[in-house]
Scaffold this motif. Structure first.
Motif, mmCIF file in Angstrom:
data_model
loop_
_atom_site.group_PDB
_atom_site.id
_atom_site.type_symbol
_atom_site.label_atom_id
_atom_site.label_comp_id
_atom_site.label_asym_id
_atom_site.label_seq_id
_atom_site.Cartn_x
_atom_site.Cartn_y
_atom_site.Cartn_z
ATOM 1 N N LEU A 1 15.355 109.034 21.535
ATOM 2 C CA LEU A 1 15.568 110.194 22.407
ATOM 3 C C LEU A 1 15.422 109.818 23.886
ATOM 4 N N GLY A 2 14.557 108.857 24.157
ATOM 5 C CA GLY A 2 14.452 108.362 25.537
ATOM 6 C C GLY A 2 15.756 107.730 25.997
ATOM 7 N N MET A 3 16.361 106.971 25.084
ATOM 8 C CA MET A 3 17.677 106.391 25.418
ATOM 9 C C MET A 3 18.713 107.487 25.659
ATOM 10 N N SER A 4 18.627 108.549 24.889
ATOM 11 C CA SER A 4 19.578 109.662 25.063
ATOM 12 C C SER A 4 19.482 110.218 26.476
ATOM 13 N N TRP A 5 18.256 110.409 26.935
ATOM 14 C CA TRP A 5 18.075 110.895 28.301
ATOM 15 C C TRP A 5 18.707 109.945 29.310
ATOM 16 N N SER A 6 18.383 108.686 29.170
ATOM 17 C CA SER A 6 18.855 107.694 30.142
ATOM 18 C C SER A 6 20.381 107.612 30.176
ATOM 19 N N VAL A 7 20.964 107.483 28.994
ATOM 20 C CA VAL A 7 22.421 107.275 28.939
ATOM 21 C C VAL A 7 23.156 108.548 29.375
ATOM 22 N N SER B 1 13.499 100.687 7.203
ATOM 23 C CA SER B 1 14.923 100.315 7.130
ATOM 24 C C SER B 1 15.409 99.868 8.511
ATOM 25 N N VAL B 2 15.669 98.568 8.626
ATOM 26 C CA VAL B 2 16.185 98.051 9.900
ATOM 27 C C VAL B 2 17.581 98.607 10.175
ATOM 28 N N ALA B 3 18.377 98.749 9.110
ATOM 29 C CA ALA B 3 19.741 99.277 9.286
ATOM 30 C C ALA B 3 19.692 100.688 9.859
ATOM 31 N N ALA B 4 18.772 101.502 9.338
ATOM 32 C CA ALA B 4 18.656 102.876 9.839
ATOM 33 C C ALA B 4 18.195 102.882 11.288
ATOM 34 N N LEU B 5 17.299 101.969 11.630
ATOM 35 C CA LEU B 5 16.830 101.916 13.027
ATOM 36 C C LEU B 5 17.989 101.559 13.972
ATOM 37 N N PHE B 6 18.757 100.530 13.592
ATOM 38 C CA PHE B 6 19.887 100.166 14.454
ATOM 39 C C PHE B 6 20.958 101.256 14.440
ATOM 40 N N LEU C 1 23.912 104.979 17.495
ATOM 41 C CA LEU C 1 24.553 106.296 17.481
ATOM 42 C C LEU C 1 24.274 107.052 18.787
ATOM 43 N N VAL C 2 23.233 106.624 19.491
ATOM 44 C CA VAL C 2 22.859 107.325 20.726
ATOM 45 C C VAL C 2 23.941 107.218 21.815
ATOM 46 N N PRO C 3 24.450 106.007 22.159
ATOM 47 C CA PRO C 3 25.369 105.936 23.308
ATOM 48 C C PRO C 3 26.608 106.829 23.220
ATOM 49 N N PRO C 4 27.365 106.822 22.093
ATOM 50 C CA PRO C 4 28.556 107.700 22.109
ATOM 51 C C PRO C 4 28.225 109.174 22.307
ATOM 52 N N ILE C 5 27.133 109.611 21.666
ATOM 53 C CA ILE C 5 26.781 111.041 21.807
ATOM 54 C C ILE C 5 26.258 111.314 23.222
ATOM 55 N N ALA C 6 25.390 110.431 23.712
ATOM 56 C CA ALA C 6 24.766 110.676 25.021
ATOM 57 C C ALA C 6 25.784 110.568 26.155
ATOM 58 N N VAL C 7 26.684 109.590 26.070
ATOM 59 C CA VAL C 7 27.718 109.481 27.117
ATOM 60 C C VAL C 7 28.586 110.733 27.102
ATOM 61 N N GLY D 1 21.704 113.395 14.578
ATOM 62 C CA GLY D 1 22.067 112.179 13.836
ATOM 63 C C GLY D 1 21.103 111.029 14.117
ATOM 64 N N PRO D 2 20.951 110.635 15.380
ATOM 65 C CA PRO D 2 19.997 109.559 15.676
ATOM 66 C C PRO D 2 18.568 109.887 15.247
ATOM 67 N N ILE D 3 18.170 111.155 15.372
ATOM 68 C CA ILE D 3 16.799 111.528 14.991
ATOM 69 C C ILE D 3 16.589 111.343 13.482
ATOM 70 N N GLN D 4 17.572 111.831 12.718
ATOM 71 C CA GLN D 4 17.436 111.720 11.255
ATOM 72 C C GLN D 4 17.409 110.252 10.826
ATOM 73 N N LEU D 5 18.220 109.444 11.474
ATOM 74 C CA LEU D 5 18.216 108.010 11.147
ATOM 75 C C LEU D 5 16.891 107.361 11.556
ATOM 76 N N ALA D 6 16.328 107.850 12.649
ATOM 77 C CA ALA D 6 15.023 107.335 13.081
ATOM 78 C C ALA D 6 13.946 107.698 12.047
ATOM 79 N N TYR D 7 14.043 108.927 11.468
ATOM 80 C CA TYR D 7 13.110 109.307 10.407
ATOM 81 C C TYR D 7 13.250 108.363 9.219
ATOM 82 N N LEU D 8 14.503 108.122 8.879
ATOM 83 C CA LEU D 8 14.790 107.235 7.738
ATOM 84 C C LEU D 8 14.202 105.849 7.985
#
Lengths: 233, 236
Positions: free
Chosen positions: B57-63, B122-127, B132-138, B182-189
């Motif tokens: 979410l911090g990245m979301s703010w920045s981007v 899950s490393v895959a879920a973290l990545f 997923l953050v940049p396309p949504i945040a931009v 989307g990014p939040i749910q993946l972060a939970y995962l």
């Protein structure tokens, strides 16, 4: 009525009859332009024409709609009523330089030149020539926010001239110029006239009105010939 | 020059100039990087798993704010560029591509750092969450700039939208209708918490990206439109 209601189709001491390209009709023809901002009426049925090889000065008191009319002619502001017909490519120099603060002159030239399909090399070469003519410090690489007001204005003007536009819409383009550059600017105006360009320039410099072909005064309903500014203004 | 080639040339130079401007804002860039890192580190002391959500979410703010200010910095120049021949879509696409590229590179680096520090389930879920953050945040930043082209107003809207998601717990239904779900749910995962199905998150994110880009394109086209559109043919 407080709104400007002028017609620019009358004749001054030079109505452009013998100017290059005069017989082909106007490059800019605005008719019945009406514009208001909220309750304030700024332009009320303004007519204006500019022919090839003609220099028209747009004068009037602060807030009478000079810049608004220029923006309408450029197509950036939409009039509430009336229409503008134009032929040819437009070079628009706004009063507040529409520059990108963190780009330098060459980068501006490359970006603006791309609009005309110029390569970076072509745009920078053509633009640097224009900048040198305006005594801009070419090649120092400073970004536009670090330039002085007059120097920024020179870049602003050069960008308007890039691509050889047939129509020049200039909103007090010499603001911040030193004396030499200011004189140089009016010499350029004469050259643009000779090259057949249609030039519409907003100006407060009534002493220079003898150098234009026609004056359109938005404060007063009738056009005034050059050299006849209203007394007391 | 063909139409497609001219479109590409103008889009690329718009992207290049956007990149040059962004790189020259060194202090702003440093703060944009520091914000998600600070949020992540602050939460890391409490919960390694929850810190992933804070980092995303911090990245979301920045981007999103980078996108907003990229548009606002060009609001005086772009009508001029459109007047002389640029299409609004070329300017918007150039900016989107540049910010997406920069944001993705940044997200990948943050992803690596969070993988090392949080040891996710899950490393895959973290990545997935990070990328997923940049396309949504931009898209969000561009859309907000098109609707509210003012520094303070736009920033407050972004702070509000992302801040609400930061404040909500995972199961809150409101999260489901906000852009960063989307990014939040993946972060939970990634943290080993229950989450919505991955497919649903991706569709949610895709819908948001498309909708926000449509708003951005339509809104910005209206703001920079010129009556003439393209230059008329030169006088013979």
């Amino acid at each position: 009525m407080t709104a400007a209601s002028a017609t620019g189709t009358g004749t001054g001491t030079g109505d452009g009859a013998n100017l290059p390209g005069r017989g082909r009709g106007p490059l800019v023809a605005a008719s019945g332009i009406v514009k208001h901002y909220g309750a304030k009426h700024v332009l009320d049925g303004v007519d204006l024409t500019v022919h090839p090889g003609e220099v028209v000065a747009l004068v009037g008191e602060n807030g009478c709609g000079k810049s608004t009319l220029l923006r309408i002619c450029a197509g950036i502001t939409r009039p509430d009523a009336g229409r503008v017909e134009e032929r040819g490519r437009i070079g628009y120099c706004p009063q507040e330089p529409g520059l990108l603060e963190l780009l330098n002159a060459d980068e501006h030239l490359a970006l603006f030149g791309a609009a005309f399909g110029l390569s970076r090399k072509e745009a920078v070469a053509a633009g640097r020539q224009l900048l040198e003519e305006l005594a801009f410090p070419v090649g120092d690489g400073a970004v536009s926010k670090d330039l002085s007001g007059g120097t920024r204005q020179k870049l602003n003007l050069a960008l308007a001239l890039l691509g050889d536009p047939e129509v020049l819409l200039l909103d007090e383009p010499y603001q911040g110029f030193d004396t030499g550059s200011y004189v140089n600017f009016w010499d350029h105006v004469s050259r643009w006239r000779a090259a057949g360009r249609a030039t519409l320039v907003v100006t407060h410099m009534l002493s220079e009105l003898s150098r234009v072909d026609r004056v359109v005064d938005l404060t007063h309903p009738t056009p005034r010939p050059p050299g006849f500014p209203e007394a007391g203004r | 020059m063909t139409g497609a080639r001219a479109f590409l040339q103008r889009t690329l130079i718009a992207a290049e100039m956007q990149g040059r401007q962004l790189l020259r804002r060194r202090l702003a860039l440093a703060i944009l990087v520091a914000l998600p890192v600070a949020l992540y580190l602050a939460m890391l002391s409490q919960s390694k798993e929850s810190a992933i959500e804070f980092g995303a979410l911090g990245m979301s703010w920045s981007v999103a704010c980078a996108a907003l200010f990229a548009v606002l910095a060009a609001r005086e120049a772009e009508p001029r560029l459109v007047l002389i021949g640029f299409r609004p879509a070329e300017l918007m696409l150039g900016r989107f591509l540049l910010l997406l590229g920069g944001g993705t590179a940044f997200a990948a680096l943050v992803g690596v750092a969070m993988t090392l520090a949080s040891a996710p389930v899950s490393v895959a879920a973290l990545f997935g969450s990070c990328l997923l953050v940049p396309p949504i945040a931009v898209s969000l930043g561009l859309a907000v700039a098109a609707i509210l082209p003012h520094d303070l107003e736009g920033t407050l809207v972004i702070i509000g939208l992302v801040g609400i998601q930061l404040a909500l717990s995972g199961g809150a239904w409101v999260n489901g209708i906000l852009p960063m779900n989307g990014p939040i749910q993946l972060a939970y995962l990634a943290g080993g918490f229950p989450a919505d199905p991955v497919g649903l998150m991706l569709v949610h994110s895709l819908v948001y990206v498309v909708a926000l880009l449509a708003i951005a394109a339509a809104g910005w086209s209206l703001r920079v439109r010129v009556r003439r559109g393209r230059p008329a043919a030169p006088v013979q």
